[in-house]
Design a protein around this motif. Structure first.
Motif, short mmCIF file in Angstrom:
data_model
loop_
_atom_site.label_atom_id
_atom_site.label_comp_id
_atom_site.label_asym_id
_atom_site.label_seq_id
_atom_site.Cartn_x
_atom_site.Cartn_y
_atom_site.Cartn_z
N PHE A 20 0.75 -1.01 0.14
CA PHE A 20 0.11 -0.07 -0.14
C PHE A 20 0.81 0.99 -0.03
O PHE A 20 2.10 1.17 0.30
CB PHE A 20 -0.84 -0.10 1.33
CG PHE A 20 -0.26 0.18 2.67
CD1 PHE A 20 0.00 1.28 3.20
CD2 PHE A 20 0.27 -1.10 3.37
CE1 PHE A 20 0.58 1.42 4.43
CE2 PHE A 20 0.73 -1.06 4.42
CZ PHE A 20 0.99 0.26 4.98
N ASP A 21 0.28 2.09 -0.59
CA ASP A 21 1.08 3.57 -0.56
C ASP A 21 0.78 4.33 0.79
O ASP A 21 -0.57 4.46 0.87
CB ASP A 21 0.68 4.32 -1.54
CG ASP A 21 1.20 3.87 -2.98
OD1 ASP A 21 2.39 3.49 -2.91
OD2 ASP A 21 0.66 4.09 -4.10
N ARG A 23 -0.40 7.71 2.56
CA ARG A 23 -0.74 9.03 2.15
C ARG A 23 0.40 9.88 1.66
O ARG A 23 1.41 10.22 2.28
CB ARG A 23 -1.76 9.77 3.10
CG ARG A 23 -3.00 9.26 3.42
CD ARG A 23 -3.73 9.97 4.52
NE ARG A 23 -3.49 9.12 5.79
CZ ARG A 23 -4.09 9.18 6.96
NH1 ARG A 23 -4.85 10.27 6.97
NH2 ARG A 23 -3.58 8.44 7.92
N SER A 28 -1.31 7.60 -4.01
CA SER A 28 -2.13 8.01 -2.83
C SER A 28 -2.18 9.68 -2.82
O SER A 28 -1.30 10.08 -2.87
CB SER A 28 -1.78 7.47 -1.67
OG SER A 28 -2.02 6.01 -1.57
N ASP A 41 -1.53 5.01 8.63
CA ASP A 41 -1.90 4.32 7.56
C ASP A 41 -1.33 3.01 7.82
O ASP A 41 -2.04 1.77 7.22
CB ASP A 41 -0.98 4.77 6.21
CG ASP A 41 -1.70 6.28 5.87
OD1 ASP A 41 -2.81 6.52 6.19
OD2 ASP A 41 -0.92 6.79 5.26
#
Length: 189
Positions: A20-21, A23, A28, A41
């Motif tokens: 996942f990226d 933020r 993102s 996150d």
């Protein structure tokens, strides 16, 4: 896309991987990335795995690369059920790294730095089994006073047991997978 080579190695070792990226990174959107938002996150990713995908905490291995090592270490401190921690080229304690650079001695870095990414302290107290991976062919990043090998050696030296440290050439996927498999056999069966 920067994490794909590491994700592929983990996948080769028969691990499922969630990328996942944070933020403000990659695709993102959102606020300027901060240590606090990045930690939130990471917590959200963990909540997704446990809440939405229904994966037990004892089946999840946080992986941290670079300053992400600090975030993964914090996840293990907050969730003691996590069985092990995988760190690749760990970087953290940004203020200490910058302070060790002689070019910064006349700059009030303590007034300019708002992000710290503590690593050595949390690693020294963590009872979670750790695999710390470094590369023998790592090149220092431009403007860095401390190269990757030194950061890995420092993290490995100060990390509490149980721990396992391996260093090898970056492209040696076979050694990486073998080391990871041996670590998982010992600490996350």
């Amino acid at each position: 896309s920067d994490a794909l080579p590491s994700a592929q190695v983990l996948h080769t070792a028969r691990l499922s991987v969630l990328l996942f990226d944070y933020r403000g990174f990659g695709a993102s959107g959102g606020a300027h990335p901060t240590e606090q938002l990045m930690q939130a996150d990471a917590e959200s990713a963990l909540a997704y795995l446990t809440g939405t995908r229904h994966i037990a905490l004892d089946r999840i291995l946080p992986f941290g690369q670079g300053v992400g090592a600090s975030l993964a270490t914090e996840l293990c401190a907050e969730h003691r059920e996590l069985p092990a921690l995988l760190l690749e080229s760990p970087r953290g304690d940004i203020d200490a790294s910058i302070a060790s650079d002689p070019r910064t001695r006349f700059i009030p870095t303590e007034l300019l730095l708002h992000e710290h990414f503590p690593l050595v302290g949390p690693l020294s107290m963590s009872k979670t089994p750790k695999l710390i991976v470094g590369y023998t062919d790592a090149q220092p990043e431009a403007g860095r006073a401390v190269d990757s090998a030194h950061g890995v050696a420092d993290a490995a030296h100060r990390a509490a047991d149980p721990k396992m440290t391996v260093e090898f050439p970056r492209k040696d996927v076979v050694v990486y997978v073998q080391s990871l498999s041996r670590f998982l056999d010992l600490y996350a069966p």
